[in-house]
Write a protein that holds these residues in place. Structure first.
Motif, PDB file in Angstrom:
ATOM      1  N   LEU A 365       0.855  -1.180   0.000  1.00 16.78           N
ATOM      2  CA  LEU A 365       0.000   0.000   0.000  1.00 16.78           C
ATOM      3  C   LEU A 365       0.894   1.234   0.000  1.00 16.78           C
ATOM      4  O   LEU A 365       1.890   1.268   0.728  1.00 16.78           O
ATOM      5  N   GLY A 366       0.551   2.213  -0.800  1.00 16.13           N
ATOM      6  CA  GLY A 366       1.386   3.409  -0.846  1.00 16.13           C
ATOM      7  C   GLY A 366       0.718   4.542  -1.571  1.00 16.13           C
ATOM      8  O   GLY A 366      -0.501   4.530  -1.764  1.00 16.13           O
ATOM      9  N   GLU A 387       4.690  -2.382   3.041  1.00 13.27           N
ATOM     10  CA  GLU A 387       5.090  -3.331   2.016  1.00 13.27           C
ATOM     11  C   GLU A 387       4.377  -4.655   2.177  1.00 13.27           C
ATOM     12  O   GLU A 387       4.000  -5.058   3.280  1.00 13.27           O
ATOM     13  N   ARG A 388       4.214  -5.312   1.053  1.00  8.50           N
ATOM     14  CA  ARG A 388       3.598  -6.624   1.024  1.00  8.50           C
ATOM     15  C   ARG A 388       4.276  -7.571   2.015  1.00  8.50           C
ATOM     16  O   ARG A 388       5.478  -7.504   2.214  1.00  8.50           O
ATOM     17  N   ASN A 389       3.474  -8.462   2.604  1.00  4.96           N
ATOM     18  CA  ASN A 389       3.990  -9.480   3.513  1.00  4.96           C
ATOM     19  C   ASN A 389       4.336  -8.976   4.908  1.00  4.96           C
ATOM     20  O   ASN A 389       4.950  -9.686   5.681  1.00  4.96           O
ATOM     21  N   THR A 390       3.967  -7.739   5.204  1.00  4.42           N
ATOM     22  CA  THR A 390       4.169  -7.224   6.551  1.00  4.42           C
ATOM     23  C   THR A 390       3.085  -7.833   7.448  1.00  4.42           C
ATOM     24  O   THR A 390       1.926  -7.872   7.051  1.00  4.42           O
ATOM     25  N   PRO A 391       3.453  -8.313   8.637  1.00  2.00           N
ATOM     26  CA  PRO A 391       2.403  -8.828   9.529  1.00  2.00           C
ATOM     27  C   PRO A 391       1.419  -7.720   9.912  1.00  2.00           C
ATOM     28  O   PRO A 391       1.817  -6.572  10.089  1.00  2.00           O
ATOM     29  N   ARG A 415      -2.738   4.087  -3.366  1.00  6.24           N
ATOM     30  CA  ARG A 415      -2.790   2.935  -4.284  1.00  6.24           C
ATOM     31  C   ARG A 415      -2.364   1.633  -3.613  1.00  6.24           C
ATOM     32  O   ARG A 415      -1.597   1.649  -2.655  1.00  6.24           O
ATOM     33  N   GLN A 416      -2.818   0.544  -4.202  1.00  7.10           N
ATOM     34  CA  GLN A 416      -2.435  -0.784  -3.741  1.00  7.10           C
ATOM     35  C   GLN A 416      -1.864  -1.568  -4.915  1.00  7.10           C
ATOM     36  O   GLN A 416      -2.448  -1.569  -5.993  1.00  7.10           O
ATOM     37  N   GLY A 417      -0.724  -2.219  -4.726  1.00  6.69           N
ATOM     38  CA  GLY A 417      -0.187  -3.036  -5.812  1.00  6.69           C
ATOM     39  C   GLY A 417       1.312  -3.106  -5.776  1.00  6.69           C
ATOM     40  O   GLY A 417       1.950  -2.593  -4.858  1.00  6.69           O
ATOM     41  N   ASN A 425      -1.208   0.568 -10.358  1.00  6.29           N
ATOM     42  CA  ASN A 425      -1.723  -0.031  -9.140  1.00  6.29           C
ATOM     43  C   ASN A 425      -3.162   0.400  -8.892  1.00  6.29           C
ATOM     44  O   ASN A 425      -3.629   1.388  -9.448  1.00  6.29           O
ATOM     45  N   LEU A 426      -3.850  -0.374  -8.060  1.00  6.07           N
ATOM     46  CA  LEU A 426      -5.274  -0.135  -7.816  1.00  6.07           C
ATOM     47  C   LEU A 426      -5.472   1.154  -7.020  1.00  6.07           C
ATOM     48  O   LEU A 426      -4.887   1.337  -5.958  1.00  6.07           O
TER      49      LEU A 426
END
Ligand code: ADP
Ligand code: MG
Length: 567
Positions: A365-366, A387-391, A415-417, A425-426
């Motif tokens: 997400l950013g 960032e992706r994969n963050t708990p 945006r997400q992607g 990105n979305l």
């Protein structure tokens, strides 16, 4: 009969569990892999698979590929005059696979186990179910791709607490997962990867070498090739595959009727892709760390995905884990086989359960920003905050500055992607904040993203000098198709005109001939034109025997000029 389906980004496969083992089902061309590609020709008729991939080369506006990347989003692509969502395009691939299975098995196929990446979120999983539904398949179960690979390799027959690391390098994505088996349940203990790294990048590196080193190229040629990878990706792909088998290969390209060649060694290739190979390591470390396992504690390392055929990948894994990875099953077939194993278990009511990790952020997400490169400011850059994969839950802050003098407002585009291009990105939402007028770069804002397990994103922004704040709440919804949209999509898909099944190979040969015609000049072009005309004449006469013979002749003729490669 329940079938198992690997609905891949690049290629899809269908398999069935019969006579005590998973069996792959061939498509009309006799291949087990069907490219995940869809096209609508100028008469409005549907083309799926290899013929659609050929069509993408000559007529990109009528073809779609890699749509799995936008599953679970509202993005559509226009083919001809119709717009399609990823669910619909996937449904068309699934329908083709279903038809292949029905022809092969001689009975209707109505139920399926379909695999999805372990990192797929709820929206992406529901979208995959919808795709199945649109294709007339009851999705008995979604199975995580690494779990499928584990099942193909018999994880379920191992003692409790067995652990597998599944390394999956596909066409455009890379996934590493750690699986643990316990008492009939497979748990995906960790999953990491890179959604922008795959076999294509390795082929691209060969293309770049070719442009740099091929002596037969003029400066203008080089510029043209640099701008348009479509001109050379097939030649690069072929050279890459050759290098998986041999120490040297020739990348050969027809350019304006001339042939340009470059001899490559495996060592050249490996030097040119050292950075890509390096990028495969971090996610491995990450997954092991998340699963709290050392490499030596793993019971097996499993290689899947077509790109693991590259010897350098196997060597890297062997060195890293100090052991030989399992790869007795064809790496591009393992996931479909595992899906069929689960389908077989399901049919006996003995399906394995799965635990899926839901406590990590499945995507980045950013916000969209711009970047100063020398004198120039480049816009549309994606700046990830979480960032992706963050708990999850997670809260992260980033600081940004103004880009123009006396700028009064900063507009955040959220945006997400995973694309470096912001607009790819979305789009999730917008948030504006006023800042005091200062020289460019002097006014700063702090943006905080807070994401929780329910998929709620809170965005808070503060202007550092003035102390003003603004915030917005974004719920990750509205990406799913409504009942009404599904009903409408069903009608649209049903209304699509289709070529009869027995004509599919003819279709493919015609598309391939057209692509080669575009590629070549001079005598070869004339020859292709003549073969095509002859074949069309044969088709018009509608004599099945003559068509079979004509097809054989055309196939051999085309093979003689492009080597007969199918990808
Ligand atoms: P996906 O999971 O993305 O659908 P696959 O598992 O089918 O993809 O892998 C496709 C990738 O595998 C492509 O990039 C292709 O170039 C690569 N590949 C297939 N065969 C070979 C080979 N012999 N050598 C190197 N790469 C290969
Ligand atoms: Mg795959």
């Amino acid at each position: 009969m329940i079938v198992g389906i690997d609905l891949g980004t690049t290629n899809s496969l269908i398999a069935v569990f019969r006579d005590g083992r998973p069996q792959l089902i061939p498509n009309t061309l006799g291949d087990f892999s069907t490219p995940s590609a869809v096209a609508i020709d100028e008469t409005g008729k549907l083309i799926v698979g290899l013929a659609a991939r050929e069509r993408a080369a000559t007529d990109p506006a009528r073809a779609a590929q890699a749509f799995k990347r936008w599953m679970g989003t509202e993005r559509t692509v226009k083919l001809g005059d119709k717009a399609f969502r990823a669910e619909e395009l996937s449904a068309l691939v699934l329908q083709a696979l279903k038809a292949d299975a029905e022809a092969f098995l001689g009975e209707p196929v109505t139920e399926a186990v379909i695999t999805v990446p372990a990192y797929f979120n709820e929206a992406q999983r529901r979208a995959t179910r919808t795709a199945g539904e649109l294709a007339g398949l009851k999705v008995e179960r979604l199975l995580n791709e690494p779990t499928a690979a584990g099942l193909a390799y018999g994880l379920q027959d191992r003692p409790d607490n067995s652990t597998f690391l599944v390394f999956d390098l596909g066409g455009g994505t890379f996934d590493v997962s750690v699986l643990e088996y316990f008492d009939g349940v497979v748990e995906v203990r960790a999953s990491a990867g890179d959604t922008r790294l795959g076999g294509e990048d390795f082929a691209h590196a060969i293309g770049k070498l070719f442009i740099e080193r091929c002596g037969a190229l003029s400066l203008a040629d080089r510029e043209r090739l640099q701008k348009d990878p479509a001109l050379w990706w097939r030649a690069a792909e072929q050279a890459k595959r050759d290098l998986s088998e041999r120490d040297t290969a020739t990348m050969g390209l027809m350019l304006d009727g001339r042939r340009a060649e470059l001899e490559l060694t495996r060592a050249d290739f490996e030097t040119a892709t050292a950075d890509l190979l390096q990028r495969l390591r971090r996610p491995i470390e990450r997954a092991l760390q998340d699963a709290q396992l050392s490499p030596s504690a793993l019971d097996e390392v499993v290689l899947v995905g077509g790109a693991t055929r590259m010897p350098m990948v196997r060597q890297m894994i062997t060195r890293l884990f100090q052991r030989l990875p399992l790869r007795t099953i064809d790496p591009d077939q393992a996931i479909a086989q595992g899906a069929a194993v689960q389908a077989g278990l399901k049919a006996r009511d003995a399906a394995l359960d799965e635990v899926v990790l839901t406590d990590v952020m499945p995507f980045s997400l950013g916000v969209i920003t711009s970047q100063q490169v020398g004198q120039q400011r480049i816009g549309d850059r994606f700046s990830p905050i979480i960032e992706r994969n963050t708990p999850v839950p997670v809260s992260r802050m980033e600081r940004y500055c103004t880009v123009s003098d006396n700028q009064k407002v900063v507009e955040l585009d959220i945006r997400q992607g995973e694309s470096p291009l912001g607009s790819d990105n979305l789009h999730l939402g917008k948030l504006d904040i006023e800042v005091p007028p200062l020289p460019a770069g002097d006014a700063a804002i702090e943006v905080r993203f807070t994401y929780d397990a329910n998929g709620l994103l809170e965005v808070d922004v503060r202007d550092v000098q003035g102390g003003r704040t603004a915030s917005t709440l974004i719920r990750n919804t509205a990406t799913e198709m409504s009942e009404a949209q599904i009903a409408e999509a069903l009608l649209q898909l049903r209304a699509l005109k289709r070529h009869p099944r027995e004509e599919e190979e003819n279709r493919y040969l015609v598309e391939r001939a057209k692509r080669l015609y575009e590629d070549r000049l001079g005598e070869q072009r004339n020859a292709i034109q003549a073969w095509l005309s002859e074949f069309e004449q044969v088709l018009d006469a509608q004599d099945p025997r003559a068509i079979r013979q004509g097809r054989q002749r055309l196939r051999e003729a085309l093979d003689s000029i492009d080597g007969g490669f199918r990808f």
